[in-house]
Write a protein that holds these residues in place. Structure first.
Motif, short mmCIF file in Angstrom:
data_model
loop_
_atom_site.label_atom_id
_atom_site.label_comp_id
_atom_site.label_asym_id
_atom_site.label_seq_id
_atom_site.Cartn_x
_atom_site.Cartn_y
_atom_site.Cartn_z
N SER A 52 0.46 -1.16 0.23
CA SER A 52 -0.01 -0.14 0.08
C SER A 52 0.55 1.31 0.36
CB SER A 52 -0.68 -0.72 1.15
OG SER A 52 0.02 0.03 2.36
N GLU A 53 0.20 2.50 -0.28
CA GLU A 53 0.56 4.03 0.31
C GLU A 53 1.26 3.55 1.42
OE1 GLU A 53 -0.54 8.00 0.33
OE2 GLU A 53 -1.42 6.91 -1.10
N ALA A 54 0.53 3.74 2.27
CA ALA A 54 1.73 3.17 3.54
C ALA A 54 2.63 2.48 3.24
CB ALA A 54 0.49 2.52 5.27
N PHE A 55 2.92 1.44 3.37
CA PHE A 55 4.26 1.06 2.83
C PHE A 55 5.19 1.00 2.40
CE2 PHE A 55 7.20 -2.77 1.90
CZ PHE A 55 7.18 -3.71 2.81
N GLU A 56 5.11 1.87 1.51
CA GLU A 56 5.73 3.24 0.95
C GLU A 56 6.23 4.07 1.38
OE1 GLU A 56 7.40 2.22 -1.66
OE2 GLU A 56 6.20 0.39 -1.84
N GLN A 57 5.31 4.49 2.73
CA GLN A 57 5.68 5.85 2.85
C GLN A 57 6.32 4.79 4.15
OE1 GLN A 57 4.95 9.53 2.13
NE2 GLN A 57 6.17 9.33 4.55
#
Length: 763
Positions: free
Chosen positions: A376-381
């Motif tokens: 997810s975007e959270a993982f990348e952030q």
């Protein structure tokens, strides 16, 4: 599919609602029904927070009004006779077991149960007395009640309870038990009660139960294979699927019997001990046992490196398959604040480093999603945030690093051995036999807290705040002179907390506004966070100790918190060793000790209540820790002349196994918690021939009850049978910050009277 799980969650409630409700009940301002309603609302908040974060396995049964080990004893009907005799309500009996109770008008007077530290954390457990005659019965199935409560909210939970072997390993051998009695011998009596509890859970539809056995990370567990086999072979047939959790360390050789237990899954703490994964995977692969990977720290507040955690989980999936892997927190999250989202004074950069309980739940869920192919975007952030933190970590204060590198052996030694120092101190301090003192803090009244709050909010000027604190110091000094204490303290009204206060004056720390963490009962602290190299820009306590000394001709004791305790009661850095951080703190404190001595302060106390707490759980890891921990204390205290009396304080510590290190501290006076432990610690001092001065606590300050003069006399008389009378100091167990003034005045008056009696009796 890989699942996500959380082992436990903070019990404080939003805005410390649990603390406020409990203390209101103690004060008689809230009914038992109102307290229980507040508790129910807090449990709802907790379950919904975890569920809303996307976690699959939500814990229940881990909430408590005081302590979860105490809950087990109470729920199993283990209520020592001294509490039964008080004829209190069940709720008041429960609280009396935790904190004691005294109501002279009603003839109620009962001491609290012993407290101890929970493994190597700053959380305190209540150790209820057990004896060969102890019987168990299931008086209250808390796990079932909370499971049903959550179910009514539409949330299916995994009930949590202490494992029977850990439970019996943590409770106390009672006052009247034979000397060779060990509570683990009660296991055969306890197993049927666990069977009943688990049967009721299964009949209610519970599919999986979490049984916490952190005792498995201790060396002694490796010799308990037969006990675990007997226990879990008895429990498994009647229980839901059993997940055994191990936290705070490595399972080591215990995996040799764990792999053969009839359990559904085994949880590992891979935050503390990631290297154990390969050995455990190899042992579990031929079995049907699943694995739960504790990769998100339950003990620290740094954002998890999800890529690194994913690599560990990928390894487990490759060996066991995704359906046999769950990712979780390394321990219960009770050791962390609730959420970073309420912190408004941290910078965006600082917020990006941190993860509290709610955010850790989100991390566990995000990690599980990534393992199931949904990065997810959270993982990348997360990857960006970790990279930014690593970049910050590369900066350092070269002057601090160079000073640590330049530490010499001579800096770790006082100028003369203790006998020579003692003679110099006798002349310098002129104290009587059985000198009386306190551990440092005096009651923090409502007026003090209001003044501090107004000053923090900018509603009170620094000048007016300091005048208010000077007034409090003056009152404390006047009281000590009046009551007849010999070695005075300034009372610490200006201090919010014994660690936070120092962190706020040192470079290298940041602080939260609402980052409360439970220490015991309704006692919560806000641990500072070490983010970079630590140094002291200016004196921290000299102004207050000097002012207090100017008000009296009696000697004043300066009060500092030691380097190991500041470190252990903060959230430490993860990028450099604890040894480096501790020695940086020690150098800062060394400068403070020298400044206090130069300012005319004749005795200086450097408290290290956490030095035993921080001891690694595996004996193979002790030597390195004890070397740098003791060196840190000595580095802090060895820069002064012989006539300066150096004190230190320890609480809730079993010194027997590390006593040579306690001796190596070479403090002139040590004070210890002794009243709850039935003076059993003193036998250790006698057997090792401890020759420096010692102040065994003569009454328990964690209880609101006032000890009688005769009670303190009796305790001193017992102490003199073990310790040389000319080496004894008379003091309470710990600081008086949490007590009220009325009980403090009465208790210290009785303490002084008992000390005067001792001088005449043991002249």
């Amino acid at each position: 599919m890989v699942k996500s799980a959380v082992l436990g969650y903070p019990r404080v409630g939003v805005n410390r609602s649990a603390k406020k409700a409990i203390e209101s009940y103690w004060a008689g301002n809230t009914s038992a029904e109102q307290l229980q309603e507040t508790a129910k609302n807090i449990r709802k908040e907790r379950w919904e927070s975890i569920k809303n974060a996307g976690v699959d396995v939500v814990p229940s049964g881990d909430f408590t009004l005081y302590d979860h080990l105490l809950d087990h004893s109470f729920n199993f009907g283990v209520i020592p006779q001294r509490y039964v005799e008080q004829k209190l309500s069940p709720l008041d009996t429960y609280f009396a077991m935790g904190r004691g109770r005294q109501d002279r008008a009603k003839g109620i007077d009962v001491v609290a149960s012993e407290m101890g530290k929970f493994f190597d954390s700053n959380y305190h457990i209540v150790k209820v007395d057990h004896s060969p005659s102890t019987e168990f019965s299931l008086k209250n199935n808390q796990q079932l009640n909370e499971y049903k409560e959550a179910k009514e909210l539409g949330i299916t939970t995994r009930p949590v309870l202490f494992g029977p072997i850990t439970y019996l390993s943590l409770v106390r051998a009672g006052r009247d038990a034979p000397a060779d009695f060990e509570p683990i011998s009660l296991l055969d009596k306890l197993i049927p009660v666990y069977k009943q509890l688990l049967t009721e859970l299964k009949e209610a539809g519970v599919e999986e139960v979490q049984i916490d056995e952190p005792i498995l990370v201790l060396d002694k567990a490796e010799q308990q294979g037969d006990l675990f086999k007997k226990t879990y072979e008895a429990l498994a047939p009647v229980a839901p699927k059993i997940t055994i959790t191990t936290a705070y360390g490595r399972v080591g050789k215990s995996i040799e019997f764990l792999k053969d237990l009839p359990i559904y899954a085994l949880h590992l703490d891979l935050d503390r001990e990631p290297k154990q994964l390969d050995e455990v995977l190899a042992a579990l692969k031929p079995t049907k046992i699943a694995i739960e990977l504790g990769v998100v720290s339950g003990r620290n507040i740094w954002k998890n490196d999800l890529k690194a955690s994913k690599a560990l989980a990928d390894k487990a999936i490759a060996e066991l398959g995704a359906d046999k892997v769950t990712v979780s927190t390394s321990s219960s999250l009770l050791h962390t604040p609730i959420s970073i989202k309420v912190e408004t004074k941290l910078t965006p950069q600082q917020v990006s480093w941190l993860s509290f309980a709610t955010e850790k739940c989100e991390e566990v869920a995000t990690l599980a999603g990534a393992l199931n192919g949904k990065e997810s975007e959270a993982f990348e952030q997360n990857s960006k945030d970790i990279a930014a933190r690593r970049e910050f970590e590369r900066t350092s204060d070269s002057a601090v690093r160079d000073r640590v590198t330049a530490i010499t052996e001579e800096q770790l030694k006082r100028k003369s051995p203790f006998p020579a120092r003692r003679e110099a101190q006798k002349k310098h301090l002129n104290l009587p036999k059985f000198p009386t003192t306190t551990i440092g803090s005096f009651p923090q009244t409502k007026e003090i807290r209001v003044a501090r709050s107004k000053f923090t909010k900018g509603e009170l000027s620094k000048e007016d705040y300091e005048k208010a604190m000077e007034k409090e110091v003056g009152s404390v000094v006047e009281f000590q002179e009046k009551v007849g204490l010999d070695l005075l303290v300034h009372g610490e009204p200006e201090r919010n907390d014994m660690v936070q206060y120092f962190g706020e004056q040192l470079n290298g720390f940041i602080f939260t506004q609402l980052g409360w963490v439970q220490s015991y009962g309704s006692r919560y602290v806000r641990p500072p966070i070490v983010v970079s190299d630590v140094s002291r820009p200016s004196p921290m306590t000299v102004r207050w100790s000097s002012y207090a000394q100017s008000l009296t001709k009696l000697p004043m004791k300066g009060m500092l918190t030691g380097p190991v305790t500041i470190l252990n009661w903060s959230f430490p850095r993860a990028d450099v060793t604890k040894e480096i951080q501790s020695k940086q703190l020690a150098l800062a404190l060394r400068d403070e000790v020298v400044d206090l001595a130069n300012a005319g302060i004749k005795a200086i106390q450097v408290d290290e209540p956490a030095i035993r707490e921080g001891l690694p759980l595996r004996k193979a890891d002790w030597d390195n820790y004890l070397t740098w921990a003791v060196d840190s204390f000595r580095l802090s205290t060895s820069g002064v002349e012989d006539d300066i009396q150096v004190h230190s304080h320890f609480c809730y510590s079993d010194f027997g196994d590390i006593f040579p290190s306690i001796q190596r501290l070479d403090a002139d006076v040590i004070s210890i918690e002794a009243s709850k432990a039935d003076l059993k610690l003193l036998d250790v001092f006698k057997s090792y021939g401890y020759s420096n001065e010692i102040g065994p606590g003569v009454y328990d300050i964690h209880s609101p009850r006032v000890p009688s003069e005769q009670e303190i006399k009796d305790r001193i008389a017992s102490m003199v049978k073990v310790l040389p009378a000319d080496l004894m100091v008379v003091n309470p167990d710990c600081g008086l910050k949490t007590r009220g003034w009325k009980e403090t005045e009465e208790s210290l008056a009785n303490l002084v009277a008992a000390a005067k009696w001792a001088r005449e009796t043991y002249a």
